[in-house]
Motif scaffolding. Structure first.
Motif: not given
Length: 303
Positions: A28-31, A199-205, A241-243, A256-266
């Motif tokens: 879902a995110a790349y990190t 980075g999403q909460r708990g996995q911040e950049t 991070v996942p194992a 592959y899409h830009d719909g999550e720009l400006g969000q904490q999703t990676t």
């Protein structure tokens, strides 16, 4: 250069050009501080106010001020793509966004120390995973050179004189977490900015100074068919991070899409548009300093 192995969206490892190195990704995110310019010493003033002339130090006197390096045991670990050994000092200027303008390239195995004249902790090699290494120079002291430590966050490694060459670094990448913005600078002047996902909460950049370690081809179509930058930084909390992503590095890449720009999703990586990533890949090379801050200070108001 395409040389990094990466972790695919279902946690399986794909190896590029036979090199098994990971960049942080998930389904879902790349990190990218300049060396302090040398300043003239303060004049010596006599008792009556006159300036007392001073004699420049002789080359032999200057050489005596270089702190000696303790011998490094052959059994020290080698700094590679895995997390760097503990014991290296913190980068005291890790949030400084003044550009670092010189890089260091080892020409042989170098012992890396915890301070000028300090303890040897590991070896820094000319390559990491068979890729030429360029590390930004952070400061110099007592004839020694401090560089940003690869495979670690906000750490320095001190190197004694010799057995490396220096190169100019014209570019810098600054990432601001609060406005979700990445800005590319050249010679201290902003060239382009893009909105990014972080980075999403708990996995911040991770905050602080790092650098572009290298680039890898995308392992799957979801990454937009555009190469990925691997940075010198790693997740602040590897267990968050996942194992399947343990041991991976933070990266800069597209999606592959830009719909999550400006969000904490990676999972901690920095994601921007495909056109932005292609421009960075064209203009910015290994060794480029990268600094992640919460937000740059607002410019002073104009008169």
């Amino acid at each position: 250069m395409g040389f990094w192995g990466v972790l695919g969206s279902r946690g399986r490892r794909k190896v590029a050009v036979g090199v098994g190195v990971a960049v942080l990704m998930s389904g879902a995110a790349y990190t990218g501080w300049a060396l302090t310019p040398a300043t003239a010493p303060a004049p010596v003033v006599g008792s009556t106010g006159e300036v007392v002339p001073t004699t420049p130090a002789s080359p032999s006197a200057v050489a005596e001020r270089v702190l000696p390096a303790a011998p490094a045991p052959d059994g020290l670990p080698v700094i590679d793509y895995d997390p760097a050994p503990a014991g290296f000092p913190d980068d005291p200027d890790t949030l400084d966004t003044t550009p670092l303008t010189q890089g260091l390239q080892p020409t042989r195995r170098l012992a890396a120390y915890d301070a000028p004249g300090g303890r040897p902790l590991a070896f820094l090699m000319p390559t990491i995973s068979e890729v030429d290494l360029t590390v930004p120079i952070a400061r110099r002291e007592s004839g020694w050179t401090a560089v940003l430590l690869p495979s670690a966050n906000r750490k320095l490694a001190w190197l004694p004189p010799g057995d490396f060459r220096t190169v100019a670094l014209r570019d810098q990448i600054v990432v601001e977490r609060k406005p979700f913005r990445l800005t590319w600078y050249r010679d201290g002047t902003a060239q382009r900015s893009w909105q990014v996902s972080l980075g999403q909460r708990g996995q911040e950049t991770p905050l602080g100074r790092t650098f572009v370690l290298g680039r890898t081809p995308p392992p799957e179509s979801v990454y937009g068919g555009v190469d990925i930058y691997a940075l010198g930084s790693i997740p602040d909390d590897p267990d968050s991070v996942p194992a399947g992503l343990r041991g991976a590095h933070i990266g800069i890449h597209t999606w592959y899409h830009d719909g999550e720009l400006g969000q904490q999703t990676t999972n901690g990586c920095i994601r921007l548009t495909a056109s932005g990533q292609r421009l960075l890949l064209e203009k910015v090379g290994p060794g480029t300093p990268v600094v992640v801050v919460d937000e740059l200070p607002a410019p002073p108001p104009t008169a």
